[in-house]
Enzyme design. Structure first.
Site, PDB file in Angstrom:
ATOM      1  N   ARG A  48       0.863  -1.189   0.000  1.00  0.00           N
ATOM      2  CA  ARG A  48       0.000   0.000   0.000  1.00  0.00           C
ATOM      3  C   ARG A  48       0.901   1.241   0.000  1.00  0.00           C
ATOM      4  NH1 ARG A  48      -5.440  -1.607  -0.796  1.00  0.00           N
ATOM      5  NH2 ARG A  48      -5.505  -3.725  -0.053  1.00  0.00           N
ATOM      6  N   GLU A  54      -7.616   2.611  -7.955  1.00  0.00           N
ATOM      7  CA  GLU A  54      -7.953   4.014  -7.846  1.00  0.00           C
ATOM      8  C   GLU A  54      -6.841   4.828  -7.170  1.00  0.00           C
ATOM      9  OE1 GLU A  54     -10.953   5.117  -5.203  1.00  0.00           O
ATOM     10  OE2 GLU A  54     -11.063   7.096  -6.150  1.00  0.00           O
ATOM     11  N   GLY A  55      -6.332   4.322  -6.043  1.00  0.00           N
ATOM     12  CA  GLY A  55      -5.266   5.025  -5.329  1.00  0.00           C
ATOM     13  C   GLY A  55      -4.034   5.187  -6.196  1.00  0.00           C
ATOM     14  N   ASP A  63     -12.798  -5.097  -8.510  1.00  0.00           N
ATOM     15  CA  ASP A  63     -14.139  -4.568  -8.258  1.00  0.00           C
ATOM     16  C   ASP A  63     -14.818  -3.991  -9.499  1.00  0.00           C
ATOM     17  OD1 ASP A  63     -14.004  -5.219  -5.587  1.00  0.00           O
ATOM     18  OD2 ASP A  63     -13.124  -3.306  -5.011  1.00  0.00           O
ATOM     19  N   MET A 111     -16.858  -9.831  -2.469  1.00  0.00           N
ATOM     20  CA  MET A 111     -16.170  -8.542  -2.363  1.00  0.00           C
ATOM     21  C   MET A 111     -16.934  -7.428  -3.068  1.00  0.00           C
ATOM     22  SD  MET A 111     -12.127  -9.326  -2.250  1.00  0.00           S
ATOM     23  CE  MET A 111     -11.403  -9.755  -0.652  1.00  0.00           C
ATOM     24  N   GLY A 112     -16.597  -6.190  -2.778  1.00  0.00           N
ATOM     25  CA  GLY A 112     -17.243  -5.026  -3.371  1.00  0.00           C
ATOM     26  C   GLY A 112     -17.669  -4.061  -2.291  1.00  0.00           C
ATOM     27  N   LYS A 121     -27.265 -19.890   6.887  1.00  0.00           N
ATOM     28  CA  LYS A 121     -25.812 -20.005   7.051  1.00  0.00           C
ATOM     29  C   LYS A 121     -25.089 -18.943   6.242  1.00  0.00           C
ATOM     30  CE  LYS A 121     -25.070 -24.010   9.280  1.00  0.00           C
ATOM     31  NZ  LYS A 121     -24.315 -24.089  10.512  1.00  0.00           N
TER      32      LYS A 121
END
Lengths: 341, 341, 341, 341
Positions: A72, A103-104, A127, A169-170, A266
């Site tokens: 990161r 994006e970063g 994503d 994910m998302g 579940k």
């Protein structure tokens, strides 16, 4: 030309395919040199890099992860890079930098480009939420992994009369939930783009049971959330060190349905299996095309741009356009899926 | 509305997903009725059909093949159908027909539409060679199957110093060879769109061996062919009934390379495994969207059109546009792949 | 002969393959009749069953779940069945019952057999913990799913310098963790059979980082637990209805490692994806052989027995032997894996 | 101890897993040194080898092929090795040689052992035809690949009313055909162990069509052959260089069925995809166990033996026992499959 390449941000199947493609095109197509910085922008600033020849990228096309590593990025150190880009390029003999990231990373790439550095970006996110491109590599693999999981869960749900909640994910955009929910035939899909009411899901499950379909699979994006006032989350997880953590929407929703339905529900949280491992054929092809076009862009001097898929073509778009708005699931795509709540 | 649906032509993963989607959208979205004709246009003419309710399409989303069956269509009987379309529609109470099929089927659909019959087409081909749409369902599955085969062959080729020739489907257009070749990292790709010279492949393999990479995988479309005068095919296969059949370009090329290189070269002919079985997530989603939009088109009265993918949207295009030109691999896509001969 | 078949207990890939094989062998091999009771022993007691002919089992060999349904069995109602077995058999014209299930089901089968009912059992468990057979079907599929997940996680862990803890199924026996850990190359494996000390895992991770391998994947069975006094679990999950639930060993261990290592450690809980979906080829074959031999046993009058794999042969063992001791991972198998803690 | 390892013979998924396991056990468990000879016995004789440390085997567990390379062995040069084994061991400082290979390699290993060389063998064959062990690694992967192909072909056959003939590997023993035929639910299976009469297959297909099942899939081992006088093969393939080659039993049988049935019958020849690529979890585990036990055997001085699976245990058996008889499919296994012709 001397080209620098780096990968930054979270994991994404296809990163190695981009690196390989950059090297192949640069060396075989143009007689360039390529160096790869280690661990993203850190390697650029700390001088950790290695030369990438054909042998260095042999056998990596189908491999998950990134041979260059990734960490990161720290924002303050990036400003340092932007301020000193001339020195950095001078030190490495760099004619262009190709950062591959989400994006970063693309925001960082834009900052460097605005400062004057010759940069060509390659977008990456499982994503699929970057608005300037039809799709990003990594997304197809994530959807495939999630769909295979839903396929498996469905047979169990059906023969054992279960309600199952799959969390995929998302965080900000629900593309993976939308597409894996459609591909897996989920009976309910919950997206960050549209707050849901658990009562509607309860009604759907009860209607199914009433007509003899005694099971349901619900696919929920990790960033989905209930409409205000419809449901709370409890204290979540309280671990052995006393930390409280969010229980996760998948688990919370399963608890809620179990309580309201009076039937076992579940949760299954797919987690990081969605972002690692062998990329699908689709992602390898898109990643390879992006790498090829990034090198061509560098040779055309199209700095400050990134590669993007539009229809069947790979084009270039200004980095400025790429990172302004998040691409979220629009209403018409939700309509097509029929089962978005 | 009363909607008739049929599947025609060769097998293609995703056919069942379209049928299911048509039924779901028609019943749940519009309160329509759906009937399915058996064995393609034959069922339409012979009165073989069944009602399709939600139960009839339960569990078929991920299943290969088509629950309605399919047979190749006879052209003379189609004219019969076009001439009698009013009677046929009357007999079945049909408001619209949705034929799902490839070039032949869409041409037939156009003929029926030109005669006045209310028809909405859904394009299908694993070959991806229909020009009016960015992609067709079935193609991603075919590429995925071919890529997995190339992945497997590559490790053997490398550790056992082999030359391998993989023949994939694609008689008139080389899309499967192009994309599976790119995704699998084939060292040579041969397409119907560009006649190849075996001497160039020989040179490539020899150059590889010379620099220590003692293996090569070549991916060849079944419709690829050598440039005039560069290679012949022998008598091909002479079977026990005395029939002579084409040996196949994959086998012929392997023989040619073996002879010229003086090294073993093995052909692998993937054949029908590319067109059957569980569709990929990508194909299930595209097929589902096509089915949804076909029903919407019927309700809008957009007859004589078919569904098509453009970028991220599913649109309608006139059937007339769909079947005029074959979509072949353009030069710029060959350039991106680097290894097309 | 008139054969009754039922499936009971949790889901397990291969159940349908057994049902199909029983029907094929009974009908084609012996001219028998087969009926299938719905939802396990419940259907037997409540008179819910259907005739199973070749069409009824067509296409189910590769399908997960069970076409007969399954519910957990109630012990009191089983005693009812044992007491009334003559009436039940009379009512259905039953010559033999073939229950397919795990430890609970086989114990029930034994109770029925002890009461005099003609019963042949077929063992089933993804956990592989039945001592009278070398392996059970379902286990290979569970290991395969878990291994694919570890494969995917490993590439991410490596390129992003992560510690990952994968929790797989296995409450009382660690076979899935042992074998998926070995197949996936996990750096640490924790089993119910051997309490672990988190300090040892910390030392292993630190040693890896020290020699430049900056990642680790740890595979932990859901029933694994720390040695007394080495680690606690906190309050676990406190949901919106105030219920406290066990946090799960995977999550607890990830928290513990994160805290002690000062590095991010991510848990991934695979859950029910391990027990559903398409069975592997191995499991389909074993299930098919078990079904075949169960019918043969019925014809030989070998009641009170179940099928079992020994080496390459399928044999019969008394139900009494099958359910006395749990098959746990022995020390020598842990030694082979090298990485069991 | 200083251990030499080499791989010989055809490709087999799991070779790298054995090499890795030998290195792990030898280095971590005993503090040994390991060297790997390149290209099988050739490397041993020509002095081409490299040191294998933990880094050398990092990441290879799931990779197909062999990092050491492999070539077919020349018998005369092997005698040379047997005669000079003391010098060879002296030159490399070798305490034991671990050759990994099939029948030919194990025969060579036995010859070396008989001459006095310290040798421990590891058996390898995708064909599963070595009698001294219950199973060999590579076999499960081959069966899995073949089963996936049959799964795909079946949906096409069914919906398009086709007869399909799948040819799988197995020249002298029909294990792959037997097991993939069972797992894929083939309607006919032909093995080298039992000559078939095409008339029986014709009758089976006609019976199926007569009762409405208008398709059939037949799985045939490459070494299967018709009973004397029941069918011939024609001239086979006559290539562009005038060479005649065997047409292959799969193609010949498809031609025969097409002619006799008057229906299209398509051959699919799976070929080398069955022996390359990522090994299944089962094969990785068996390969890893074999490697571990080979090192233990070396330390116990159990020379002249090879590793073998018996039930759930890995044992040692004399090399002399391993290579005397081929393990062929016995009658009782054919009975279980029901569909062997």
């Amino acid at each position: 030309m001397r080209i620098g390449v780096l990968t930054a941000g979270g994991d994404c199947p296809g990163l190695n395919a981009v690196i390989r493609s950059v090297v192949h095109r640069a060396l075989a197509g143009h007689g360039d040199e390529v160096i790869g910085f280690e661990d993203g922008f850190k390697g650029l600033l700390d001088g950790r890099y290695r030369s990438l020849d054909l042998n260095a990228v042999s056998g990596i096309l189908a491999r998950g992860g990134t041979i260059l590593g990734s960490t990161r990025l720290e924002r303050t150190r990036l400003h340092e890079a932007a301020d000193n880009w001339r020195q950095l390029c001078g030190a490495y003999g760099l004619d262009v930098l190709i950062p591959i990231g989400g994006e970063g990373t693309l925001t960082a790439a834009r900052m460097l480009a605005d400062a004057g550095m010759p940069v060509v970006g390659v977008p990456k996110t499982i994503d699929n939420d970057i608005s300037a491109t039809d799709r990003t590599f990594g997304f197809d693999t994530a959807v495939t992994v999630a769909t295979e999981a839903i396929d498996r869960l469905k047979t169990t749900a059906e023969s054992h009369q279960r309600v199952m909640v799959v969390e995929v994910m998302g965080r900000h955009a629900g593309w993976i939930a939308l597409e894996s929910g459609m591909a897996g035939g989920a009976h309910g899909i919950c997206l960050p783009e549209r707050p849901f009411d658990p009562a509607d899901l309860v009604a759907m499950v009860e209607e199914r049971f009433a007509r003899g379909k005694k099971f349901a699979v619900i696919c929920v994006a990790e960033g989905a959330h209930p409409a205000a006032g419809t449901m709370d989350y409890g204290k979540g997880i309280v671990d052995q060190y006393g930390h409280e953590r969010f229980i996760g929407i998948g688990t919370a929703l399963a608890v809620e349905l179990e309580q309201r339905l009076g039937k076992e529900a579940k949760p299954v949280i797919l987690g990081h299996v969605q972002r690692g491992g062998v990329p699908t054929a689709y992602d390898r092809i898109l990643a390879t095309r992006f790498g090829w076009h990034a090198v061509e862009a560098a040779h055309k001097g199209a700095f400050g741009h990134m590669t993007a898929l539009h229809g069947t073509s790979v084009d270039l778009v200004p980095l400025a356009d790429a990172v302004t708005t998040l691409k979220r699931v629009p209403e018409n795509r939700m309509d097509e899926a029929e089962s978005v709540f």
